[in-house]
Design a protein around this motif. Structure first.
Motif, PDB file in Angstrom:
ATOM      1  N   ILE A 170      -3.237  -9.285   3.922  1.00 27.62           N
ATOM      2  CA  ILE A 170      -2.668 -10.389   3.145  1.00 27.62           C
ATOM      3  C   ILE A 170      -1.486  -9.815   2.379  1.00 27.62           C
ATOM      4  CG2 ILE A 170      -3.104 -12.156   1.409  1.00 27.62           C
ATOM      5  CD1 ILE A 170      -6.084 -11.921   2.061  1.00 27.62           C
ATOM      6  N   THR A 173       1.035  -9.978  -2.393  1.00 28.77           N
ATOM      7  CA  THR A 173       0.109 -10.304  -3.484  1.00 28.77           C
ATOM      8  C   THR A 173       0.242  -9.258  -4.582  1.00 28.77           C
ATOM      9  OG1 THR A 173      -1.691  -9.064  -2.474  1.00 28.77           O
ATOM     10  CG2 THR A 173      -1.543 -11.411  -1.932  1.00 28.77           C
ATOM     11  N   ALA A 186      -0.726 -14.822  -5.405  1.00 27.85           N
ATOM     12  CA  ALA A 186      -0.352 -14.908  -3.995  1.00 27.85           C
ATOM     13  C   ALA A 186       0.873 -15.807  -3.846  1.00 27.85           C
ATOM     14  CB  ALA A 186      -1.515 -15.436  -3.164  1.00 27.85           C
ATOM     15  N   ALA A 191      -2.951 -17.957   1.372  1.00 24.93           N
ATOM     16  CA  ALA A 191      -3.285 -16.604   0.912  1.00 24.93           C
ATOM     17  C   ALA A 191      -4.205 -16.674  -0.305  1.00 24.93           C
ATOM     18  CB  ALA A 191      -2.015 -15.832   0.572  1.00 24.93           C
ATOM     19  N   GLN A 194      -7.659 -17.232   0.931  1.00 27.84           N
ATOM     20  CA  GLN A 194      -8.196 -16.000   1.515  1.00 27.84           C
ATOM     21  C   GLN A 194      -8.631 -15.005   0.429  1.00 27.84           C
ATOM     22  OE1 GLN A 194      -4.659 -15.285   4.064  1.00 27.84           O
ATOM     23  NE2 GLN A 194      -6.115 -15.132   5.779  1.00 27.84           N
TER      24      GLN A 194
END
Length: 626
Positions: A170, A173, A186, A191, A194
């Protein structure tokens, strides 16, 4: 008949003489004192510091008997009055601790300085340790820094999430700790979802909340109150266990270490003499971290700069960069002992790790042969600063200052395992670090919020009344024995005096005298002549039956022995049971009673018979004064 050989009398004189000698230190009252020692082995009290201390006391008009340096780099100030201890402590702290940026460099503790003559001290004689309820010992209240433990857990959680985010790929972040919460920012809502799922899976005990802030998608995670309480409880419990281990290292008799409220711990050390060392060992938070030296291209977020412990190395290198994340810490240490390097003779600490720590050390060093491994020594020292509150009143705040220095920086030659050693410390530092690591790491730093010496007033009154009860008991017993048994009563009273001396001599090096212990001594005084009463009664019965006086004396002692032994063994069994299942005060009573039983049997049977034989033995007598 009824005559002891000369060697028996000589042996008795030796035993009784030793008893008197080793009981004598209890006749010399101690001086109120203040003891100053370095908070770590880096700092010792020298002539310059002692001069600063005495000057401060003179300026404050605080009288003292003497001021002297002692072995180990400490100093002892003997005061004229016990009421001057607290003011002397504050004056000395102001003189040598204020104005530094490294916390308190010296520990200034209340103490009790013994006045035992040197010739007695050379023989190993010392006075009895007194319990808190009489006049001795110290009382500490320590506060565990539980917010630090919670904050450390948050940082650990941050590392876990960072690793999970990288593994899940990911991107874009950012993670941070903000106001007691883990915040992950994020770029997209996908994202964010997630990340929230990762936090749910990896950190199930954290409460999650998703929101949109300034065009960014944020997940904020907080520890639940139940989790925070559990973390704090575990920290306090671990500190309790560690403190008990450290108190055991001090060799204190009948200590009290227990929890007070949510995050405080009470430590009471009855009869302790070296309060400065006790405070240093109990309150000190020292730990090791093993970190690899940071690579030259590592970013500032992945490395930290620390100074070397040795001044010449620090001047030469200006400090070194180590990786931020340690390989292991002192919590992985299962055993630590001080030793010396066989080649250089330098002090070292031999360290044994647990299975997880050994595996982590092996993995890290196996893949980094040729890199340098730094041993970081972390020490928390109390620092007192004065602040002005909202009402404009100045108040003092005690804070913990973390002092971090590299004590060793060596190249990894091969993979390390569970057993290894670290150098770079002085002999005193090596011994102190080994003790702290061996007794266990503190889960969190602690601050002394209360320190006081117990018993200057109440204890003195207890001692006075206890001694008065012993004197009164002995006076009545002596009077009754003289009035009822006459010359034979004199023999019993001589044995009683020796019994008390032997009891004091045996208890001085091995036991702590408490108020219940004084009750045990009073009971022993009565029990000591109880055996003589049985013997004399038996002798009178034999004389009344027509037996010659010399035969009656011999028969009376021989036949009364079995009865005396049976009675005292049953009492001794009860005392041992009390010691096994009782608490501190009950144990004090049991110890005194047990020793008193043994000494009273010896003096009543052996000493009394020796005196009787000395008076009547080998003579043709028709009448016995009994």
């Amino acid at each position: 008949m009824n005559r002891y050989p000369l060697w028996k009398y000589l042996l008795l004189l030796v035993v009784l003489g030793l008893g008197i000698v080793y009981a004598m230190p209890n006749l010399y009252a101690p001086d109120p004192a203040v003891q100053i020692s370095g908070y770590s082995a880096d700092f010792t009290v020298d002539e310059k510091a002692l001069k600063k201390i005495t000057t401060a006391l003179d300026n404050a008009n605080i009288g003292y008997k003497s001021a002297a340096l002692e072995e180990g780099g400490s100093a002892l100030i003997r005061l004229n009055a016990i009421g001057d201890q607290l003011s002397a402590q504050r004056t000395i702290e102001e003189a040598i601790n204020r104005g530094t940026n490294q916390g308190d460099l010296y520990i200034v503790a209340l103490n009790s300085a013994q006045n035992t003559p040197q010739w007695l001290a050379d023989l190993g004689a010392k006075p009895m340790n007194l319990g808190l309820d009489l006049a001795g010992g110290v009382h500490f209240v320590l506060e565990v820094d539980t917010p630090k433990v919670v904050n450390d857990r948050l940082h650990d959680s941050e590392e876990v999430i960072k690793k999970a985010i990288r593994k899940a790929r990911i991107f874009n972040t950012k993670t941070a700790i903000d106001k007691g919460a883990l915040v992950v920012t994020a770029e997209t809502q996908e994202a964010q979802t997630q990340v929230a799922t990762l936090i749910k899976d990896e950190l199930p005990r954290m409460q999650r909340k998703s929101s949109e802030e300034n065009g960014k998608f944020v997940v904020r995670a907080n520890l639940a109150q139940e989790a925070i309480k559990e973390i704090e409880d575990l920290a306090v419990i671990q500190n309790l266990s560690t403190l008990r281990n450290r108190v055991n290292e001090l060799g204190v008799a009948e200590p009290l270490v227990q929890r007070l409220g949510r995050n405080r711990i009470i430590v009471e050390l009855p009869g302790v003499q070296d309060t400065a060392r006790a405070k240093k060992v109990i309150g000190k938070t020292a730990n090791l971290e093993f970190r690899l030296e940071a690579k030259p291209d590592a970013g500032f977020s992945q490395r930290q700069k620390f100074n070397h412990r040795q001044e010449d190395m620090q001047a030469r290198t200006g400090g070194s960069y180590l990786e931020r994340r340690p390989i292991i810490t002192g919590e992985s240490v299962t055993n630590a002992t001080r030793g010396f390097d066989q080649e250089t003779g330098q002090p070292q600490v031999n360290i044994s790790l647990d299975a997880d720590g050994g595996a982590a050390m092996h993995r890290a060093t196996r893949n980094n042969v040729g890199r340098r491994l730094g041993v970081l020594f972390i020490e928390y020292r109390p620092s007192t600063r004065t602040v002005t509150n909202a009402d404009g009143v100045e108040e003092q705040i005690v804070e913990q200052v973390a002092i971090k220095n590299i004590i060793s920086l060596a190249t990894v030659q091969s993979a390390l395992g569970r057993e290894f050693r670290t150098t770079g410390l002085s002999e005193n530092e090596a011994g102190e670090l080994a003790l702290l690591l061996r007794s266990g790491a503190l889960a969190a730093p602690m601050v002394f919020v209360e320190e006081r010496t117990i018993g200057p007033s109440l204890g003195a009154e207890n001692i006075e009344r206890g001694i008065l009860s012993i004197q009164l008991g002995m006076f009545l017993v002596v009077l009754i024995m003289l009035a009822y048994y006459r010359v034979s009563g004199v023999a019993a009273n001589i044995a009683l005096a020796f019994n008390v001396a032997l009891l004091a001599a045996i208890m001085s090096p091995f036991a702590t005298l408490t108020l219940p212990g004084l009750a045990g001594i009073v009971l022993t005084v009565g029990m000591a002549v109880d055996a003589n009463v049985l013997i004399f009664s038996r002798i009178k019965e034999e004389i009344a039956a027509g037996m010659p006086v010399q035969s009656a004396i011999s028969t009376g002692f021989d036949r009364a022995f079995t009865t005396i032994l049976d009675a005292n063994i049953t009492t001794l069994i009860v005392a041992l049971i009390l010691f096994g299942i009782g608490s501190g005060p009950i144990k004090g009573f049991a110890v005194t009673l047990s020793i008193g039983i043994l000494t009273s049997m010896f003096t009543a049977i052996v000493v009394t018979r020796a005196v009787i034989n000395l008076i009547y033995g080998g003579r043709d007598i028709k009448k016995l004064s009994i």
